[in-house]
Design a protein around this motif. Structure first.
Motif, PDB file in Angstrom:
ATOM      1  N   GLY A 126       0.816  -1.214   0.066  1.00  0.00           N
ATOM      2  CA  GLY A 126      -0.012  -0.163   0.135  1.00  0.00           C
ATOM      3  C   GLY A 126       0.668   1.437  -0.124  1.00  0.00           C
ATOM      4  N   LEU A 127       1.826   1.544   0.823  1.00  0.00           N
ATOM      5  CA  LEU A 127       2.748   2.471   1.008  1.00  0.00           C
ATOM      6  C   LEU A 127       3.801   2.446  -0.306  1.00  0.00           C
ATOM      7  CD1 LEU A 127       2.820   3.103   4.743  1.00  0.00           C
ATOM      8  CD2 LEU A 127       1.129   4.117   3.189  1.00  0.00           C
ATOM      9  N   SER A 128       4.375   1.711  -0.053  1.00  0.00           N
ATOM     10  CA  SER A 128       5.609   1.565  -0.919  1.00  0.00           C
ATOM     11  C   SER A 128       5.192   1.637  -2.495  1.00  0.00           C
ATOM     12  CB  SER A 128       6.685   0.254  -0.767  1.00  0.00           C
ATOM     13  OG  SER A 128       7.271   0.392   0.466  1.00  0.00           O
ATOM     14  N   TRP A 129       4.326   0.713  -2.942  1.00  0.00           N
ATOM     15  CA  TRP A 129       4.272   0.573  -4.285  1.00  0.00           C
ATOM     16  C   TRP A 129       2.873   1.524  -4.642  1.00  0.00           C
ATOM     17  CZ3 TRP A 129      -0.026  -0.147  -7.325  1.00  0.00           C
ATOM     18  CH2 TRP A 129       0.409  -0.234  -8.845  1.00  0.00           C
ATOM     19  N   GLY A 130       1.651   1.360  -3.963  1.00  0.00           N
ATOM     20  CA  GLY A 130       0.661   2.026  -4.208  1.00  0.00           C
ATOM     21  C   GLY A 130       0.572   3.743  -3.912  1.00  0.00           C
ATOM     22  N   LEU A 131       1.246   4.074  -2.872  1.00  0.00           N
ATOM     23  CA  LEU A 131       1.257   5.364  -2.566  1.00  0.00           C
ATOM     24  C   LEU A 131       2.386   6.322  -3.610  1.00  0.00           C
ATOM     25  CD1 LEU A 131       0.195   7.744  -0.819  1.00  0.00           C
ATOM     26  CD2 LEU A 131       1.940   7.516   0.615  1.00  0.00           C
ATOM     27  N   PHE A 132       3.334   5.381  -3.509  1.00  0.00           N
ATOM     28  CA  PHE A 132       4.520   5.817  -4.399  1.00  0.00           C
ATOM     29  C   PHE A 132       4.043   6.142  -5.879  1.00  0.00           C
ATOM     30  CE2 PHE A 132       8.309   5.340  -7.066  1.00  0.00           C
ATOM     31  CZ  PHE A 132       9.089   6.302  -6.658  1.00  0.00           C
ATOM     32  N   SER A 133       3.433   5.016  -6.520  1.00  0.00           N
ATOM     33  CA  SER A 133       2.963   4.998  -7.988  1.00  0.00           C
ATOM     34  C   SER A 133       1.947   6.012  -8.008  1.00  0.00           C
ATOM     35  CB  SER A 133       2.510   3.376  -8.065  1.00  0.00           C
ATOM     36  OG  SER A 133       3.447   2.722  -8.207  1.00  0.00           O
TER      37      SER A 133
ATOM     38  N   LYS B 110      -8.950  13.031  -8.026  1.00  0.00           N
ATOM     39  CA  LYS B 110      -7.651  12.382  -7.528  1.00  0.00           C
ATOM     40  C   LYS B 110      -7.679  11.785  -6.341  1.00  0.00           C
ATOM     41  CE  LYS B 110      -5.894  14.984 -10.947  1.00  0.00           C
ATOM     42  NZ  LYS B 110      -5.877  14.359 -12.151  1.00  0.00           N
ATOM     43  N   GLY B 111      -8.647  11.895  -5.500  1.00  0.00           N
ATOM     44  CA  GLY B 111      -8.722  11.066  -4.389  1.00  0.00           C
ATOM     45  C   GLY B 111      -8.955   9.772  -4.537  1.00  0.00           C
ATOM     46  N   PHE B 112      -9.702   9.467  -5.400  1.00  0.00           N
ATOM     47  CA  PHE B 112     -10.154   8.080  -5.829  1.00  0.00           C
ATOM     48  C   PHE B 112      -9.464   7.467  -6.509  1.00  0.00           C
ATOM     49  CE2 PHE B 112     -12.408   5.332  -9.101  1.00  0.00           C
ATOM     50  CZ  PHE B 112     -12.946   4.476  -8.173  1.00  0.00           C
ATOM     51  N   GLN B 113      -8.639   8.289  -7.493  1.00  0.00           N
ATOM     52  CA  GLN B 113      -7.442   7.597  -8.140  1.00  0.00           C
ATOM     53  C   GLN B 113      -6.083   7.159  -7.180  1.00  0.00           C
ATOM     54  OE1 GLN B 113      -6.254  10.696 -10.946  1.00  0.00           O
ATOM     55  NE2 GLN B 113      -8.071  10.133 -12.186  1.00  0.00           N
ATOM     56  N   MET B 114      -5.921   8.064  -6.216  1.00  0.00           N
ATOM     57  CA  MET B 114      -5.016   7.698  -5.201  1.00  0.00           C
ATOM     58  C   MET B 114      -5.500   6.305  -4.459  1.00  0.00           C
ATOM     59  SD  MET B 114      -2.027   8.176  -4.055  1.00  0.00           S
ATOM     60  CE  MET B 114      -1.629   9.966  -4.797  1.00  0.00           C
ATOM     61  N   LEU B 115      -6.994   6.409  -4.037  1.00  0.00           N
ATOM     62  CA  LEU B 115      -7.350   5.185  -3.417  1.00  0.00           C
ATOM     63  C   LEU B 115      -7.238   3.842  -4.071  1.00  0.00           C
ATOM     64  CD1 LEU B 115      -8.717   4.178  -0.785  1.00  0.00           C
ATOM     65  CD2 LEU B 115     -10.864   4.582  -2.160  1.00  0.00           C
ATOM     66  N   LEU B 116      -7.509   4.009  -5.619  1.00  0.00           N
ATOM     67  CA  LEU B 116      -7.310   2.879  -6.272  1.00  0.00           C
ATOM     68  C   LEU B 116      -5.849   2.163  -6.248  1.00  0.00           C
ATOM     69  CD1 LEU B 116      -9.572   3.437  -9.399  1.00  0.00           C
ATOM     70  CD2 LEU B 116      -9.965   1.676  -7.635  1.00  0.00           C
ATOM     71  N   PHE B 117      -4.798   3.180  -6.575  1.00  0.00           N
ATOM     72  CA  PHE B 117      -3.435   2.981  -6.513  1.00  0.00           C
ATOM     73  C   PHE B 117      -2.867   2.155  -5.197  1.00  0.00           C
ATOM     74  CE2 PHE B 117      -2.670   5.796 -10.021  1.00  0.00           C
ATOM     75  CZ  PHE B 117      -1.801   5.123 -10.647  1.00  0.00           C
ATOM     76  N   ILE B 118      -3.613   2.658  -4.142  1.00  0.00           N
ATOM     77  CA  ILE B 118      -3.261   1.978  -2.805  1.00  0.00           C
ATOM     78  C   ILE B 118      -3.979   0.717  -2.617  1.00  0.00           C
ATOM     79  CG2 ILE B 118      -3.665   2.330  -0.343  1.00  0.00           C
ATOM     80  CD1 ILE B 118      -3.154   5.277  -0.662  1.00  0.00           C
ATOM     81  N   ILE B 119      -5.352   0.511  -3.064  1.00  0.00           N
ATOM     82  CA  ILE B 119      -5.839  -0.760  -2.927  1.00  0.00           C
ATOM     83  C   ILE B 119      -5.129  -1.829  -3.888  1.00  0.00           C
ATOM     84  CG2 ILE B 119      -7.981  -1.989  -3.675  1.00  0.00           C
ATOM     85  CD1 ILE B 119      -9.504   0.520  -2.868  1.00  0.00           C
TER      86      ILE B 119
END
Length: 102
Positions: free
Chosen positions: A32-39, A66-75
């Motif tokens: 979630g943090l290393s890959w999702g948030l960074f990406s 943008k918030g929804f997109q970030m949530l998708l990356f974290i998921i």
């Protein structure tokens, strides 16, 4: 020259330490943090840069939020963390030298 792959012994030692920290911590930190948030941050930055040079129409749908997109990356990062955990666990159990009772 950089070392590309760790040895079997290094992998076993590193994975034993990772296992002690736990499954949930691994998927949150590594996925979630290393890959999702960074990406997600990289994606948002690239979209901002492309938006400055190209005429990209803005859309008010939830997908462009943008918030929804970030949530998708974290998921998806968490899902990647789960896959990485089970892959490494399988590799660890295959390589771990067990003490056999005699």
């Amino acid at each position: 020259m950089a070392k590309v792959q760790m040895t079997e012994k290094e992998f076993i030692n590193n994975w034993e330490l990772t296992r002690k920290n736990g499954f949930l911590r691994f998927i949150i930190v590594q996925g979630g943090l290393s890959w999702g948030l960074f990406s997600g941050i990289i994606y948002m930055g690239l979209m901002l840069i492309f938006g400055l040079f190209m005429d990209i129409p803005t859309d008010d749908s939830i997908i462009s939020n943008k918030g929804f997109q970030m949530l998708l990356f974290i998921i998806f990062g968490v899902l990647l963390g789960v896959v990485m955990w089970f892959r490494n666990e399988k590799k660890y159990l295959r390589k771990k030298p067990y003490n056999k009772k005699r």
